[in-house]
Write an enzyme that holds these catalytic residues in place. Structure first.
Site, PDB file in Angstrom:
ATOM      1  N   ASP A 148      35.768  -9.039 -20.428  1.00  0.00           N
ATOM      2  CA  ASP A 148      34.955  -7.830 -20.584  1.00  0.00           C
ATOM      3  C   ASP A 148      34.362  -7.361 -19.251  1.00  0.00           C
ATOM      4  O   ASP A 148      33.141  -7.320 -19.082  1.00  0.00           O
ATOM      5  CB  ASP A 148      33.844  -8.138 -21.608  1.00  0.00           C
ATOM      6  N   GLU A 165      33.649 -19.223 -21.834  1.00  0.00           N
ATOM      7  CA  GLU A 165      34.170 -18.846 -23.148  1.00  0.00           C
ATOM      8  C   GLU A 165      35.668 -19.073 -23.306  1.00  0.00           C
ATOM      9  O   GLU A 165      36.412 -18.152 -23.659  1.00  0.00           O
ATOM     10  CB  GLU A 165      33.814 -17.390 -23.454  1.00  0.00           C
ATOM     11  N   TYR A 185      25.055 -14.369 -29.522  1.00  0.00           N
ATOM     12  CA  TYR A 185      24.769 -12.969 -29.832  1.00  0.00           C
ATOM     13  C   TYR A 185      24.351 -12.783 -31.284  1.00  0.00           C
ATOM     14  O   TYR A 185      24.771 -11.836 -31.930  1.00  0.00           O
ATOM     15  CB  TYR A 185      25.992 -12.112 -29.477  1.00  0.00           C
ATOM     16  N   GLU A 226      24.007 -16.696 -21.917  1.00  0.00           N
ATOM     17  CA  GLU A 226      24.119 -15.277 -22.265  1.00  0.00           C
ATOM     18  C   GLU A 226      23.424 -15.050 -23.588  1.00  0.00           C
ATOM     19  O   GLU A 226      23.566 -15.858 -24.518  1.00  0.00           O
ATOM     20  CB  GLU A 226      25.589 -14.843 -22.449  1.00  0.00           C
TER      21      GLU A 226
END
Ligand code: GCB
Length: 603
Positions: free
Chosen positions: A163, A416, A472, A509
């Site tokens: 990303d 990740e 998230y 994150e």
């Protein structure tokens, strides 16, 4: 690999400036000895993409030519000459005066070539062919495909498996430097503190190209330029009552290494270093023996116009802003940052988790975490991708480059990856072994977990020293529902703690896309109110866990990425906009972080 600097025996020549640039049409009618005609004028270092106004060039996937001419004075004719690229993204073939002198794959680490026999006094022509292609053997990982257009021409495509925008170009300085023909090749510094920190033994290994009669002398200077220890390679160099390198309170000594022939100094090099200890123990991350709490960011090298190219002014401002809001650390997500930034972090006392380009190691990267619900974790990442060689290479190049930096307290081997997939442990075990073997300071190691990798599914956490989580809840999972997100956050942290009671846990994150200037009374997702509530929820939970040792939010600033339905002109999870203006949440984060001490927060 040594950073290029001027010393009494070395001269550098910076080749930054305006170069000639052209897309390679692959017709084979240009050879690297020719002048690149019909070219664009482009700045180096910088990404090419945002310097051009022609979409077909900005978005071209394939090969590019860069070219410049430079003059070498007769004065340095007798010296050894080296051409060094801070980075060229992602693959480069380098030609001097028409002759191929080097090739390097991997867009975020330096490489250099001895050009003594090829460079001439007077004019020299430097030509670089660059590729911005990524595939299943490269890091970062890209999904590469080819089609043909209506005219039968080959069209290459890279769908990023990550990303951030696939910026390319000569991103970091190109430096020509000279040395004597007998020279210092590398210096590795490993300061060892005794138990009460009253003494530091400075172990220094020096790699040279020298003759038997030559000798290496080492002199250590403090910040006032006072000599504090000296000797040759066989002598123990000890500093009494050393000043420690501390987070936000850096102290740097300098090791001056000289290669001598009797009283003649053939080569000399000065390397800054800090004295500090790093250790993971009983669920804590200790710096200089005290439990440290990470407050800070995942970032990107990403600014307007420069793209991913070195932007010293932006780096300086970012650190200023971090200091103002009480941050103390960054992760170099998702690739090694410039050497200039690493030196700045050393100087400014910013603690760094130093990450490789190990990003996108997942069969198909997307934002669909529904596999969390249906339990379908078995993808074929570790048989379908072939990144082992690239991964080994970047670990080697990163640790070789950054091993002496006091600011680096931990290596991140990957971001990740599909660490829930069969073969993950077999893939990562040798990479962790390699990193442990290469680092003279034996820093802690980690990798960064994606949401699908949780206490039930993860296969690799036995390897890491610190459990680092990208989470998230409230955004990609339980979107907009912060009550459920809070319960999920707490539940998962409890499960990690139970499974690995000895390992510290931190968030590397967490964030929510926020369009600056968007507001709502009901704190709807994408508004500045939601971002603030989202962080408040997370912070409430973090403070409940003793072995939770840090919070690095995502992201410091908005950044460019590939287009997609989840992206409103870039990733908007910054707490600053891309031009470094604060969103509303900066105030509450600043309030929190300025009240959290760097040490002993959870004591
Ligand atoms: C992640 C990735 C990061 C993305 C971020 C996001 O987990 O590590 O590269 O930008 O999520 O915003 O989706």
């Amino acid at each position: 690999m040594l950073y290029p600097i001027d010393t009494p025996t070395r001269t550098t020549k910076d080749l930054s400036g305006i170069w000639r640039f052209k897309v390679d049409d692959e017709k084979g009618d240009f050879t690297p000895d020719q002048v690149l005609t019909d070219s664009l004028s482009l700045a180096v270092p910088a990404s090419f993409n945002d310097q051009v106004s022609i979409d077909a060039i900005r978005n071209h996937v394939g090969y590019f030519w860069y070219q410049t001419d430079f003059q070498l004075p007769h004065l340095i004719a007798a010296e050894r000459k080296v051409l060094r690229f801070g980075s060229a993204t992602h693959e480069a073939w380098v030609y001097l005066n028409g002759q191929e002198i080097g090739h390097h794959k991997g867009g975020f680490t330096p490489f250099e070539m001895d050009i003594t026999d090829i460079a001439v006094a007077g004019n020299n022509r430097l030509t670089v062919r660059l590729s911005n292609m990524l595939d299943h053997t490269t890091l970062p990982v890209g999904n590469y495909s080819e089609t043909t257009d209506a005219h039968g021409r080959l069209v290459r495509q890279v769908d990023e498996n990550f990303d951030f925008y696939n910026y390319a170009g000569i991103h970091r300085p190109v430096i020509l430097y000279t040395t004597h023909k007998h020279y210092i090749d590398d210096i590795a510094i490993n300061p060892q503190l005794n138990e009460d920190f009253s003494k530091a033994q400075i172990n220094i290994a020096v790699k040279t190209h020298q003759l038997d009669q030559h000798q290496v002398l080492i002199e250590l200077f403090d910040e006032e330029d006072q000599l504090v220890a000296s000797g040759d390679l066989n002598e123990a160099l000890v500093i009494e009552n050393p000043q420690l390198w501390q987070p936000m309170k850096a102290y740097l000594y300098t090791a001056k290494v000289s290669l001598k022939d009797g009283s003649d100094i053939l080569d000399s090099y000065s390397e800054p270093f800090g004295i500090r200890s790093v250790e993971v123990k009983e669920g804590k991350f200790l710096i200089n023996g005290k439990p440290f709490y990470f407050k800070g960011f995942g970032k990107h090298e990403d600014t307007h116009i420069h793209g991913r190219g070195l932007d010293n002014a932006a780096n300086v401002l970012d650190i200023q802003l971090m200091k103002r809001i009480g941050a103390n650390s960054i992760r170099t997500s998702h690739y090694p940052y410039s050497e200039e930034m690493m030196r700045l972090c050393d100087r400014e006392g910013i603690v760094v988790i130093d990450e490789t380009t190990g990003v996108g190691i997942m069969e198909s990267f997307n934002f669909d975490v529904s596999i969390l619900e249906d339990g379908n974790f078995n993808d074929a990442t570790f048989t379908s991708l072939d990144t082992t060689a690239a991964h080994e290479q970047v670990i080697r190049e990163l640790i070789t480059r950054d091993k002496n930096h006091a600011c680096v307290v931990m290596w991140s081997i990957a971001n990740e990856a599909a660490t829930y997939s069969p073969g993950a442990l077999e893939y990562f075990t040798p990479l962790f072994e390699l990193a442990r073997e290469l680092d003279p300071q034996k820093r802690p190691l980690t990798l960064i977990h994606i949401m699908m990798s949780n206490p039930q599914t993860d296969l690799v956490s036995s390897l890491v020293d610190v459990i680092c989580l990208n989470r998230y809840y409230g955004w990609y999972v339980s979107h907009g529902d912060l009550d459920t997100a809070e319960a999920q956050t707490r539940g998962e942290l409890l499960a990690w703690q139970e499974k690995y009671p000895e390992k510290p846990i931190m968030y590397t994150e967490y964030g929510a896309d926020t369009v600056a200037g968007l507001h709502s009374m009901e704190a709807a997702p994408f508004t500045e109110e939601f971002q603030e509530d989202y962080y408040a929820m997370n912070h409430r939970v973090f403070d409940e866990f003793d072995n939770f040792v840090g919070e690095q939010l995502w992201n410091f600033a908005d950044f460019a990425t590939k287009i997609g339905i989840n992206r409103v002109q870039g990733n908007k999870k910054g707490i600053f906009t891309r031009d470094r203006q604060p969103k509303m949440t900066v105030r509450s984060i600043s309030e929190r972080w300025n009240h959290i001490p760097n040490f002993d927060y959870k004591a």
